[in-house]
Design a protein around this motif. Structure first.
Motif, PDB file in Angstrom:
ATOM      1  N   ALA A 287      18.423  35.879   2.563  1.00 26.96           N
ATOM      2  CA  ALA A 287      18.699  35.580   3.972  1.00 26.96           C
ATOM      3  C   ALA A 287      19.045  36.872   4.701  1.00 26.96           C
ATOM      4  O   ALA A 287      20.087  37.484   4.436  1.00 26.96           O
ATOM      5  CB  ALA A 287      19.839  34.579   4.083  1.00 26.96           C
ATOM      6  N   GLU A 288      18.170  37.314   5.598  1.00 31.39           N
ATOM      7  CA  GLU A 288      18.404  38.544   6.352  1.00 31.39           C
ATOM      8  C   GLU A 288      19.167  38.239   7.628  1.00 31.39           C
ATOM      9  O   GLU A 288      18.796  37.338   8.390  1.00 31.39           O
ATOM     10  CB  GLU A 288      17.075  39.229   6.662  1.00 31.39           C
ATOM     11  N   GLN A 289      20.228  38.999   7.875  1.00 30.81           N
ATOM     12  CA  GLN A 289      21.136  38.743   8.986  1.00 30.81           C
ATOM     13  C   GLN A 289      20.997  39.793  10.082  1.00 30.81           C
ATOM     14  O   GLN A 289      20.629  40.940   9.830  1.00 30.81           O
ATOM     15  CB  GLN A 289      22.587  38.744   8.503  1.00 30.81           C
TER      16      GLN A 289
ATOM     17  N   LEU B 107      18.490  35.600  10.462  1.00 33.74           N
ATOM     18  CA  LEU B 107      17.275  35.707  11.257  1.00 33.74           C
ATOM     19  C   LEU B 107      16.055  35.138  10.542  1.00 33.74           C
ATOM     20  O   LEU B 107      15.158  34.599  11.172  1.00 33.74           O
ATOM     21  CB  LEU B 107      17.012  37.172  11.615  1.00 33.74           C
ATOM     22  N   ARG B 108      16.015  35.279   9.227  1.00 32.12           N
ATOM     23  CA  ARG B 108      14.872  34.757   8.467  1.00 32.12           C
ATOM     24  C   ARG B 108      15.223  34.693   6.993  1.00 32.12           C
ATOM     25  O   ARG B 108      16.183  35.332   6.534  1.00 32.12           O
ATOM     26  CB  ARG B 108      13.631  35.621   8.667  1.00 32.12           C
ATOM     27  N   TYR B 109      14.440  33.905   6.266  1.00 37.17           N
ATOM     28  CA  TYR B 109      14.523  33.835   4.820  1.00 37.17           C
ATOM     29  C   TYR B 109      13.373  34.693   4.265  1.00 37.17           C
ATOM     30  O   TYR B 109      12.227  34.236   4.185  1.00 37.17           O
ATOM     31  CB  TYR B 109      14.379  32.404   4.332  1.00 37.17           C
ATOM     32  N   LYS B 110      13.670  35.928   3.899  1.00 36.59           N
ATOM     33  CA  LYS B 110      12.648  36.811   3.365  1.00 36.59           C
ATOM     34  C   LYS B 110      12.284  36.365   1.953  1.00 36.59           C
ATOM     35  O   LYS B 110      13.110  36.379   1.049  1.00 36.59           O
ATOM     36  CB  LYS B 110      13.154  38.261   3.341  1.00 36.59           C
ATOM     37  N   GLY B 111      11.046  35.943   1.768  1.00 33.77           N
ATOM     38  CA  GLY B 111      10.592  35.398   0.491  1.00 33.77           C
ATOM     39  C   GLY B 111      10.289  33.913   0.562  1.00 33.77           C
ATOM     40  O   GLY B 111       9.779  33.341  -0.404  1.00 33.77           O
ATOM     41  N   TRP B 112      10.599  33.276   1.699  1.00 38.50           N
ATOM     42  CA  TRP B 112      10.352  31.837   1.857  1.00 38.50           C
ATOM     43  C   TRP B 112       8.876  31.499   1.687  1.00 38.50           C
ATOM     44  O   TRP B 112       8.529  30.551   0.980  1.00 38.50           O
ATOM     45  CB  TRP B 112      10.862  31.361   3.208  1.00 38.50           C
ATOM     46  N   ASP B 113       7.983  32.254   2.328  1.00 39.14           N
ATOM     47  CA  ASP B 113       6.553  31.942   2.246  1.00 39.14           C
ATOM     48  C   ASP B 113       6.057  32.005   0.812  1.00 39.14           C
ATOM     49  O   ASP B 113       5.278  31.148   0.370  1.00 39.14           O
ATOM     50  CB  ASP B 113       5.745  32.903   3.125  1.00 39.14           C
TER      51      ASP B 113
ATOM     52  N   VAL C  70      17.946  28.860  11.550  1.00 35.15           N
ATOM     53  CA  VAL C  70      16.575  29.333  11.747  1.00 35.15           C
ATOM     54  C   VAL C  70      15.559  28.476  10.994  1.00 35.15           C
ATOM     55  O   VAL C  70      14.375  28.467  11.332  1.00 35.15           O
ATOM     56  CB  VAL C  70      16.458  30.819  11.318  1.00 35.15           C
ATOM     57  N   MET C  71      16.010  27.707   9.992  1.00 32.73           N
ATOM     58  CA  MET C  71      15.124  26.863   9.192  1.00 32.73           C
ATOM     59  C   MET C  71      15.332  25.374   9.451  1.00 32.73           C
ATOM     60  O   MET C  71      14.580  24.549   8.911  1.00 32.73           O
ATOM     61  CB  MET C  71      15.339  27.146   7.706  1.00 32.73           C
TER      62      MET C  71
END
Length: 225
Positions: A74-76, A84-90, A152-153
């Protein structure tokens, strides 16, 4: 005593920066593996992303050895601390969908900590017709030390509650307890089990263990219909 039904096949999602092997160890330590062996077969999956930072302080490396993985990081925002986003979600979403397609069917999800976010998002997206539309796709979740997805999700949870069966095991001393209850509130008619410990896969006995077994036996009966 056995249930007499066919075992449920569950896909298990581990916590942040641990592994499927570590979750299996946690299940052994808690004796849940032994106490539920007549009801479930659990497949412990490693996240597709190698841990991108230090291992959590509550994961003793002398007991729970690596390699370590994360479903995402989780990048803040450095100022507001907003995620701001979950890096690695995709990568995780594609990996899990492919795994279920290749190695399924699975009846449900067994998840701990970060893994409960993944399980809940998958069921929410399934309900919206976005993924996992085949008849043998997972249809329920057991969430231990659960956490609700970051704002964000949360659009994946949509406007209606998740109509899947769910069981939520929440520790009285768990530092994510507030978020565990928020996750539970995203489900329609969830079942709650509490325990006196913190952020762990707990040993359950007596009424709590019977409540868990009854939940699983009810899912067995649904599978038999």
């Amino acid at each position: 005593m056995g249930s007499g039904g066919q075992k449920l096949r569950l896909l298990a999602f581990h916590g942040f920066r641990t592994s499927g092997t570590i979750l299996a160890q946690q299940m052994e330590i808690s004796r849940l593996s032994k106490n539920l062996e007549d009801l479930v077969d659990i497949v412990y999956l490693d996240a597709p992303n190698v841990a991108s930072g230090p291992i959590p302080a509550d994961v003793p490396s002398d007991i729970f050895r690596g390699p370590y993985y994360e479903w995402w990081n989780a990048e803040q925002d450095p100022t507001t601390k907003e995620i701001l986003r979950y890096k690695g979600w995709d990568e995780t979403l594609a990996f899990v969908k492919d795994y279920i397609g290749l190695h399924g069917p699975f009846d449900g999800f067994w998840a701990f900590s970060q893994g409960t976010i993944l399980a809940s998002l998958l069921l929410a997206m399934k309900q919206q017709g976005l993924i996992l539309q085949h008849p043998c796709a997972p249809r329920f979740a057991l969430c231990f030390g659960g956490v609700i997805a970051a704002p964000v999700m949360q659009h994946f949870y949509h406007a209606t509650k998740i109509q899947a069966h769910s069981l939520h095991c929440i520790g009285d001393k768990d530092f994510v307890k507030k978020w565990s209850h928020k996750l539970m509130d995203t489900f329609d008619n969830p079942l709650l089990i509490t325990h006196p410990r913190g952020h762990v896969v707990p040993a359950l006995e007596g009424e709590s263990l019977e409540k868990l077994r009854s939940f699983l036996m009810a899912r067995q009966q649904e599978s038999a219909l």
